[in-house]
Enzyme design. Sequence first.
Site, PDB file in Angstrom:
ATOM      1  N   HIS A  14       0.846  -1.198   0.000  1.00 26.54           N
ATOM      2  CA  HIS A  14       0.000   0.000   0.000  1.00 26.54           C
ATOM      3  C   HIS A  14       0.877   1.241   0.000  1.00 26.54           C
ATOM      4  O   HIS A  14       1.322   1.704   1.056  1.00 26.54           O
ATOM      5  CB  HIS A  14      -0.938  -0.048   1.226  1.00 26.54           C
ATOM      6  CG  HIS A  14      -1.915   1.080   1.306  1.00 26.54           C
ATOM      7  ND1 HIS A  14      -3.013   1.046   2.128  1.00 26.54           N
ATOM      8  CD2 HIS A  14      -1.971   2.281   0.678  1.00 26.54           C
ATOM      9  CE1 HIS A  14      -3.696   2.165   2.010  1.00 26.54           C
ATOM     10  NE2 HIS A  14      -3.082   2.942   1.130  1.00 26.54           N
ATOM     11  N   HIS A  16       1.211   5.019  -2.391  1.00 22.08           N
ATOM     12  CA  HIS A  16       0.823   5.875  -3.526  1.00 22.08           C
ATOM     13  C   HIS A  16       2.115   6.486  -4.033  1.00 22.08           C
ATOM     14  O   HIS A  16       2.762   7.231  -3.290  1.00 22.08           O
ATOM     15  CB  HIS A  16      -0.157   6.957  -3.061  1.00 22.08           C
ATOM     16  CG  HIS A  16      -1.387   6.375  -2.431  1.00 22.08           C
ATOM     17  ND1 HIS A  16      -2.529   6.118  -3.136  1.00 22.08           N
ATOM     18  CD2 HIS A  16      -1.617   5.943  -1.159  1.00 22.08           C
ATOM     19  CE1 HIS A  16      -3.437   5.575  -2.324  1.00 22.08           C
ATOM     20  NE2 HIS A  16      -2.903   5.448  -1.119  1.00 22.08           N
ATOM     21  N   HIS A 194      -9.502   1.103  -1.001  1.00 22.12           N
ATOM     22  CA  HIS A 194      -9.429   1.736   0.306  1.00 22.12           C
ATOM     23  C   HIS A 194     -10.836   1.683   0.908  1.00 22.12           C
ATOM     24  O   HIS A 194     -11.808   2.033   0.228  1.00 22.12           O
ATOM     25  CB  HIS A 194      -9.028   3.209   0.184  1.00 22.12           C
ATOM     26  CG  HIS A 194      -7.583   3.448  -0.119  1.00 22.12           C
ATOM     27  ND1 HIS A 194      -6.927   2.848  -1.152  1.00 22.12           N
ATOM     28  CD2 HIS A 194      -6.660   4.241   0.504  1.00 22.12           C
ATOM     29  CE1 HIS A 194      -5.660   3.268  -1.156  1.00 22.12           C
ATOM     30  NE2 HIS A 194      -5.468   4.105  -0.168  1.00 22.12           N
ATOM     31  N   GLU A 197     -11.038   3.687   6.291  1.00 22.07           N
ATOM     32  CA  GLU A 197      -9.972   4.571   6.797  1.00 22.07           C
ATOM     33  C   GLU A 197     -10.695   5.694   7.539  1.00 22.07           C
ATOM     34  O   GLU A 197     -10.632   5.776   8.755  1.00 22.07           O
ATOM     35  CB  GLU A 197      -9.126   5.117   5.628  1.00 22.07           C
ATOM     36  CG  GLU A 197      -8.020   6.090   6.060  1.00 22.07           C
ATOM     37  CD  GLU A 197      -7.314   6.758   4.873  1.00 22.07           C
ATOM     38  OE1 GLU A 197      -7.873   6.779   3.764  1.00 22.07           O
ATOM     39  OE2 GLU A 197      -6.204   7.293   5.076  1.00 22.07           O
ATOM     40  N   ASP A 275       1.944   4.074   2.833  1.00 22.11           N
ATOM     41  CA  ASP A 275       0.887   4.916   2.241  1.00 22.11           C
ATOM     42  C   ASP A 275       1.478   6.064   1.414  1.00 22.11           C
ATOM     43  O   ASP A 275       1.544   5.961   0.194  1.00 22.11           O
ATOM     44  CB  ASP A 275      -0.059   5.438   3.338  1.00 22.11           C
ATOM     45  CG  ASP A 275      -1.478   5.670   2.842  1.00 22.11           C
ATOM     46  OD1 ASP A 275      -1.758   5.366   1.673  1.00 22.11           O
ATOM     47  OD2 ASP A 275      -2.316   6.149   3.635  1.00 22.11           O
ATOM     48  N   ASP A 276       1.846   7.172   2.078  1.00 20.12           N
ATOM     49  CA  ASP A 276       2.433   8.341   1.407  1.00 20.12           C
ATOM     50  C   ASP A 276       3.655   8.780   2.210  1.00 20.12           C
ATOM     51  O   ASP A 276       3.600   9.758   2.962  1.00 20.12           O
ATOM     52  CB  ASP A 276       1.403   9.483   1.342  1.00 20.12           C
ATOM     53  CG  ASP A 276       0.154   9.083   0.577  1.00 20.12           C
ATOM     54  OD1 ASP A 276       0.196   9.110  -0.664  1.00 20.12           O
ATOM     55  OD2 ASP A 276      -0.851   8.708   1.219  1.00 20.12           O
TER      56      ASP A 276
HETATM   57  N1  HPA Z   1      -6.212   7.676   1.505  1.00 19.19           N
HETATM   58  C1  HPA Z   1      -6.992   7.867   0.455  1.00 19.19           C
HETATM   59  N2  HPA Z   1      -6.539   8.309  -0.710  1.00 19.19           N
HETATM   60  C2  HPA Z   1      -5.245   8.561  -0.826  1.00 19.19           C
HETATM   61  C3  HPA Z   1      -4.390   8.393   0.236  1.00 19.19           C
HETATM   62  C4  HPA Z   1      -4.897   7.921   1.464  1.00 19.19           C
HETATM   63  O1  HPA Z   1      -4.185   7.758   2.469  1.00 19.19           O
HETATM   64  N3  HPA Z   1      -3.147   8.747  -0.219  1.00 19.19           N
HETATM   65  C5  HPA Z   1      -3.271   9.105  -1.502  1.00 19.19           C
HETATM   66  N4  HPA Z   1      -4.543   8.995  -1.887  1.00 19.19           N
HETATM   67 ZN    ZN Z   2      -3.652   4.825   0.665  1.00 19.02          ZN
END
Ligand code: HPA
Ligand code: ZN
Length: 331
Positions: A14, A16, A194, A197, A275-276
């Site tokens: 996971h 991006h 996703h 969250e 994630d990021d």
């Molecule tokens: N959640 C949802 N969309 C996203 C995320 C995230 O953490 N990062 C980049 N797009």
């Molecule tokens: Zn994500």
Amino acid sequence: MRDFLKRLPKAELHLHIEGSLEPELMFALARRNGVTLPYDSVEAVRSAYEFDDLTSFLELYYQGMSVLRTAEDFHDLAMDYFRRAHGEGVVHVEMHFDPQAHLARGIELDAVMEGLSLARREAERELGMSTALIMAFLRDRPAEEAMKVLESAAPYWEMLDAVGLDSAERGHPPSKFIEVFQRARMLGIPRVAHAGEEGPPEYIREALDLLDVCRIDHGVRCLENPELVARLRDEGVVLTVCPLSNVRLKVVERMTDHPLPQLLGAGLRLTLNSDDPAYFGGGMLDNFLACHEAFGWSRETFIQLAGTAIESAFLSDKRRLELHRQLADCA
Ligand code: HPA
Ligand code: ZN
């Protein structure tokens, strides 16, 4: 422990790729492409990374990627991340990318695909890493647009390991994308989404029942529904959890409040992910270390999590076996 967690062969499921854009590269690409950024230094960019929630993060995330314009930019972005990840003991990376965010800026899918493909081959050749590609749809945009993107990606269907669903979750349930995901299924493309969250447990159920996903990205809010937890456990559904992301986006207040121990205690299959990483204060190793510090987990727990990632990754049988062997050697 740091040394052990670094050596542990980690598969990241996971990520991006646009969220791996470090401020240094952001500035270099802005200069190269003549793009003006609303910051005057790398430090100013970093200090702007204070988020209240997913939406406030997404604003800066979409703004940051404005510097990505050519195939070379996408190549440089991905290689910059692969090199960093390799240095942290990451052996496999599955990257989401957001074609709609680029198309909206006039950047063609060809440029994105050419750059990412080149970087993937380079990572395999020079770093011995495997990679996978997940084309994500922006759930806060119309489903018709997602369908158009999927159809226009026909030349690249073979290269997609999965399609995914990301961006602002609340008010955009998986049910909005039934047709798009049905089409992907018809094409033989696996699906992830996703869910849970910021959105409710019901979105996790919808992703499973209506989109037929093989993994849930995040999914931490499943704990609000014991029946759903039991189902996830019984069906062995994998959740790709992103602990530092959840803290930064205030899904949880601090690491010690993170529900990872409860999720694990409930018998769920979990993986740890970044994630990021450029926005959330660290990559894979930092996420593993944060869990060690917050929960005092033993080596065995981390071996279990790393094993689940290898089991549920989009990999050839040969590569999966190779990674399971590396894990056994590390243990
Ligand atoms: N959640 C949802 N969309 C996203 C995320 C995230 O953490 N990062 C980049 N797009
Ligand atoms: Zn994500």
